[in-house]
Scaffold this motif. Sequence first.
Motif, PDB file in Angstrom:
ATOM      1  N   MET A   1      -7.797  -4.958  -1.660  1.00 30.26           N
ATOM      2  CA  MET A   1      -6.604  -4.777  -2.487  1.00 30.26           C
ATOM      3  C   MET A   1      -6.726  -5.635  -3.739  1.00 30.26           C
ATOM      4  O   MET A   1      -7.394  -6.670  -3.739  1.00 30.26           O
ATOM      5  N   ARG A   2      -6.063  -5.195  -4.793  1.00 34.69           N
ATOM      6  CA  ARG A   2      -6.181  -5.886  -6.072  1.00 34.69           C
ATOM      7  C   ARG A   2      -4.804  -6.199  -6.620  1.00 34.69           C
ATOM      8  O   ARG A   2      -3.789  -5.701  -6.147  1.00 34.69           O
ATOM      9  N   LEU A   3      -4.799  -7.046  -7.652  1.00 31.10           N
ATOM     10  CA  LEU A   3      -3.599  -7.320  -8.424  1.00 31.10           C
ATOM     11  C   LEU A   3      -3.718  -6.626  -9.760  1.00 31.10           C
ATOM     12  O   LEU A   3      -4.811  -6.518 -10.336  1.00 31.10           O
ATOM     13  N   VAL A   4      -2.589  -6.151 -10.283  1.00 28.28           N
ATOM     14  CA  VAL A   4      -2.562  -5.432 -11.554  1.00 28.28           C
ATOM     15  C   VAL A   4      -2.163  -6.402 -12.661  1.00 28.28           C
ATOM     16  O   VAL A   4      -1.111  -7.038 -12.575  1.00 28.28           O
ATOM     17  N   GLU A   5      -3.004  -6.511 -13.679  1.00 28.05           N
ATOM     18  CA  GLU A   5      -2.709  -7.374 -14.816  1.00 28.05           C
ATOM     19  C   GLU A   5      -2.466  -6.539 -16.061  1.00 28.05           C
ATOM     20  O   GLU A   5      -3.028  -5.459 -16.218  1.00 28.05           O
ATOM     21  N   THR A   6      -1.630  -7.038 -16.943  1.00 23.89           N
ATOM     22  CA  THR A   6      -1.447  -6.469 -18.282  1.00 23.89           C
ATOM     23  C   THR A   6      -1.539  -7.619 -19.274  1.00 23.89           C
ATOM     24  O   THR A   6      -1.428  -8.797 -18.890  1.00 23.89           O
ATOM     25  N   PRO A   7      -1.737  -7.329 -20.574  1.00 26.03           N
ATOM     26  CA  PRO A   7      -1.791  -8.428 -21.549  1.00 26.03           C
ATOM     27  C   PRO A   7      -0.547  -9.297 -21.536  1.00 26.03           C
ATOM     28  O   PRO A   7      -0.622 -10.508 -21.758  1.00 26.03           O
ATOM     29  N   GLU A   8       0.612  -8.707 -21.283  1.00 24.46           N
ATOM     30  CA  GLU A   8       1.870  -9.466 -21.261  1.00 24.46           C
ATOM     31  C   GLU A   8       2.106 -10.152 -19.907  1.00 24.46           C
ATOM     32  O   GLU A   8       2.987 -11.002 -19.797  1.00 24.46           O
ATOM     33  N   ASN A   9       1.334  -9.768 -18.893  1.00 24.60           N
ATOM     34  CA  ASN A   9       1.570 -10.285 -17.540  1.00 24.60           C
ATOM     35  C   ASN A   9       0.240 -10.562 -16.835  1.00 24.60           C
ATOM     36  O   ASN A   9      -0.102  -9.919 -15.843  1.00 24.60           O
ATOM     37  N   PRO A  10      -0.524 -11.553 -17.338  1.00 26.64           N
ATOM     38  CA  PRO A  10      -1.791 -11.872 -16.672  1.00 26.64           C
ATOM     39  C   PRO A  10      -1.546 -12.553 -15.334  1.00 26.64           C
ATOM     40  O   PRO A  10      -0.564 -13.270 -15.146  1.00 26.64           O
ATOM     41  N   ALA A  11      -2.448 -12.321 -14.405  1.00 23.35           N
ATOM     42  CA  ALA A  11      -2.327 -12.935 -13.089  1.00 23.35           C
ATOM     43  C   ALA A  11      -2.744 -14.396 -13.151  1.00 23.35           C
ATOM     44  O   ALA A  11      -3.668 -14.754 -13.880  1.00 23.35           O
ATOM     45  N   PRO A  12      -2.089 -15.266 -12.403  1.00 25.32           N
ATOM     46  CA  PRO A  12      -2.609 -16.629 -12.256  1.00 25.32           C
ATOM     47  C   PRO A  12      -4.039 -16.561 -11.721  1.00 25.32           C
ATOM     48  O   PRO A  12      -4.384 -15.677 -10.924  1.00 25.32           O
ATOM     49  N   SER A  13      -4.869 -17.488 -12.146  1.00 25.02           N
ATOM     50  CA  SER A  13      -6.294 -17.422 -11.808  1.00 25.02           C
ATOM     51  C   SER A  13      -6.533 -17.772 -10.342  1.00 25.02           C
ATOM     52  O   SER A  13      -5.717 -18.422  -9.689  1.00 25.02           O
ATOM     53  N   ASP A  14      -7.686 -17.305  -9.857  1.00 25.74           N
ATOM     54  CA  ASP A  14      -8.188 -17.652  -8.517  1.00 25.74           C
ATOM     55  C   ASP A  14      -7.271 -17.193  -7.393  1.00 25.74           C
ATOM     56  O   ASP A  14      -7.009 -17.924  -6.435  1.00 25.74           O
ATOM     57  N   ALA A  15      -6.814 -15.964  -7.482  1.00 20.80           N
ATOM     58  CA  ALA A  15      -5.987 -15.409  -6.410  1.00 20.80           C
ATOM     59  C   ALA A  15      -6.846 -15.045  -5.202  1.00 20.80           C
ATOM     60  O   ALA A  15      -7.970 -14.550  -5.344  1.00 20.80           O
ATOM     61  N   HIS A  16      -6.305 -15.274  -4.043  1.00 22.09           N
ATOM     62  CA  HIS A  16      -6.914 -14.818  -2.790  1.00 22.09           C
ATOM     63  C   HIS A  16      -6.028 -13.685  -2.278  1.00 22.09           C
ATOM     64  O   HIS A  16      -4.899 -13.916  -1.839  1.00 22.09           O
ATOM     65  N   VAL A  17      -6.519 -12.445  -2.365  1.00 23.28           N
ATOM     66  CA  VAL A  17      -5.718 -11.264  -2.040  1.00 23.28           C
ATOM     67  C   VAL A  17      -6.293 -10.611  -0.790  1.00 23.28           C
ATOM     68  O   VAL A  17      -7.504 -10.406  -0.682  1.00 23.28           O
ATOM     69  N   VAL A  18      -5.425 -10.285   0.157  1.00 20.97           N
ATOM     70  CA  VAL A  18      -5.877  -9.704   1.413  1.00 20.97           C
ATOM     71  C   VAL A  18      -4.973  -8.546   1.822  1.00 20.97           C
ATOM     72  O   VAL A  18      -3.867  -8.369   1.288  1.00 20.97           O
ATOM     73  N   SER A  19      -5.456  -7.784   2.779  1.00 24.87           N
ATOM     74  CA  SER A  19      -4.666  -6.740   3.427  1.00 24.87           C
ATOM     75  C   SER A  19      -4.429  -7.170   4.869  1.00 24.87           C
ATOM     76  O   SER A  19      -5.377  -7.405   5.623  1.00 24.87           O
ATOM     77  N   LEU A  20      -3.148  -7.308   5.234  1.00 23.28           N
ATOM     78  CA  LEU A  20      -2.792  -7.732   6.586  1.00 23.28           C
ATOM     79  C   LEU A  20      -2.428  -6.515   7.427  1.00 23.28           C
ATOM     80  O   LEU A  20      -1.609  -5.693   7.019  1.00 23.28           O
ATOM     81  N   ARG A  21      -3.002  -6.413   8.593  1.00 25.18           N
ATOM     82  CA  ARG A  21      -2.729  -5.284   9.481  1.00 25.18           C
ATOM     83  C   ARG A  21      -1.513  -5.570  10.341  1.00 25.18           C
ATOM     84  O   ARG A  21      -1.469  -6.557  11.080  1.00 25.18           O
ATOM     85  N   VAL A  22      -0.497  -4.733  10.232  1.00 27.22           N
ATOM     86  CA  VAL A  22       0.678  -4.810  11.096  1.00 27.22           C
ATOM     87  C   VAL A  22       0.541  -3.820  12.251  1.00 27.22           C
ATOM     88  O   VAL A  22       0.862  -4.126  13.394  1.00 27.22           O
ATOM     89  N   SER A  23       0.075  -2.613  11.934  1.00 23.99           N
ATOM     90  CA  SER A  23      -0.126  -1.574  12.941  1.00 23.99           C
ATOM     91  C   SER A  23      -1.165  -0.605  12.407  1.00 23.99           C
ATOM     92  O   SER A  23      -1.728  -0.818  11.329  1.00 23.99           O
ATOM     93  N   ASP A  24      -1.412   0.477  13.148  1.00 21.33           N
ATOM     94  CA  ASP A  24      -2.383   1.474  12.682  1.00 21.33           C
ATOM     95  C   ASP A  24      -1.938   2.135  11.383  1.00 21.33           C
ATOM     96  O   ASP A  24      -2.770   2.646  10.640  1.00 21.33           O
ATOM     97  N   THR A  25      -0.637   2.146  11.101  1.00 19.79           N
ATOM     98  CA  THR A  25      -0.127   2.844   9.927  1.00 19.79           C
ATOM     99  C   THR A  25       0.453   1.914   8.861  1.00 19.79           C
ATOM    100  O   THR A  25       0.820   2.391   7.787  1.00 19.79           O
ATOM    101  N   VAL A  26       0.557   0.631   9.138  1.00 23.24           N
ATOM    102  CA  VAL A  26       1.191  -0.289   8.192  1.00 23.24           C
ATOM    103  C   VAL A  26       0.257  -1.448   7.878  1.00 23.24           C
ATOM    104  O   VAL A  26      -0.182  -2.172   8.778  1.00 23.24           O
ATOM    105  N   ARG A  27      -0.037  -1.607   6.598  1.00 18.49           N
ATOM    106  CA  ARG A  27      -0.790  -2.753   6.107  1.00 18.49           C
ATOM    107  C   ARG A  27      -0.005  -3.375   4.947  1.00 18.49           C
ATOM    108  O   ARG A  27       0.634  -2.665   4.165  1.00 18.49           O
ATOM    109  N   LEU A  28      -0.092  -4.685   4.851  1.00 20.37           N
ATOM    110  CA  LEU A  28       0.641  -5.421   3.834  1.00 20.37           C
ATOM    111  C   LEU A  28      -0.328  -6.060   2.849  1.00 20.37           C
ATOM    112  O   LEU A  28      -1.336  -6.656   3.249  1.00 20.37           O
ATOM    113  N   ARG A  29      -0.008  -5.963   1.565  1.00 23.58           N
ATOM    114  CA  ARG A  29      -0.772  -6.716   0.563  1.00 23.58           C
ATOM    115  C   ARG A  29      -0.194  -8.124   0.453  1.00 23.58           C
ATOM    116  O   ARG A  29       1.018  -8.288   0.295  1.00 23.58           O
ATOM    117  N   ALA A  30      -1.041  -9.118   0.567  1.00 23.65           N
ATOM    118  CA  ALA A  30      -0.614 -10.511   0.468  1.00 23.65           C
ATOM    119  C   ALA A  30      -1.548 -11.257  -0.477  1.00 23.65           C
ATOM    120  O   ALA A  30      -2.716 -10.884  -0.639  1.00 23.65           O
TER     121      ALA A  30
END
Length: 326
Positions: free
Chosen positions: A1-30
């Motif tokens: 999973m990724r974070l979306v950046e724009t020139p007006e809204n850059p992401a803070p640097s060094d993000a650790h982004v993951v997908s958390l499994r809740v169930s077979d049909t539900v995953r969370l971006r964290a």
Amino acid sequence: MRLVETPENPAPSDAHVVSLRVSDTVRLRAARWTPKGTPRGTAVILGGRTEYIEKYFETIRDYLGRGFVVATMDWRGQGASSRLLPDPLKGHINNFAEFDEDLDIFMGQFLAEACPTPRIVIAHSMGGNIALRALQRRSGFFAAAILTAPMLAVKTAPVPRPVARVLAFAGSTLGLKTQYVPGGPGPRPETEVFEGNIVTTDPRRHARNIGVLKAAPELGLGRPTFGWLEAAYRSMAMVSEANYPERIETPVLLVSAGQDKIVHPGADLRLARRLPRGEFVLIGAAEHEILQERDLLRAAYHGHADTFLQRALQSGRAESVSRISA
């Protein structure tokens, strides 16, 4: 999973982004960020209905600058987490216990890793409602909580509140649970304009958030379903029922917006008076999204929040006080 950046809204640097499994049909971006130097704890940011991680980049920087590890996620059904219906714009849930499950997975799988104590939670609107449920269920996990415009009682004008509650129940039980509430999906989120909006008085931050949705329209969410609305009413009733707030021992600061057109600030004050360690602050000129407001109003928020955290984290207690500012 990724974070979306724009020139007006850059992401803070060094993000650790993951997908958390809740169930077979539900995953969370964290996502998680670590400040320079020794962290003073962890700030957990929980957004409201329709929101997504990118909307809080500025606030994430605020708390990184205050020395906290910062962790956040997208609730199921919104942002870049799993959508629950074929129409991805429908804001749907069957029961807020499903959000409890999201938060438990996030707390157990993500916050336990590289997220030092003390942990504080900063939760907005719907996120504030879910945070209250967690404070009651998981006593001691968070050392302090800041709730901005928490969803305790929603404004339904011109429909009287009892009528709106009956309509939500009727629609949810008569086969319309996954259908939009009256009004349909509404305009696509990325096409909304500043004039007439009911969430912020800051045109720059409003444009910044719409710019994110234009760059990634898949992050947007439309109006809720009857099922979401009925579940929300049940959860609002639960966190306000007899002896529920009284059993929350965590210091809690409720920050209300004086111009809020979505939730009732008076419900925040009533709840703060019932919390054993509750504080209430009203930022008079703010609309619903206090952390997306003008610099002056965000500064008022941070002034109150910083003072509250200093006292709560040092002593484990907060005063029972009310304040009005800005």
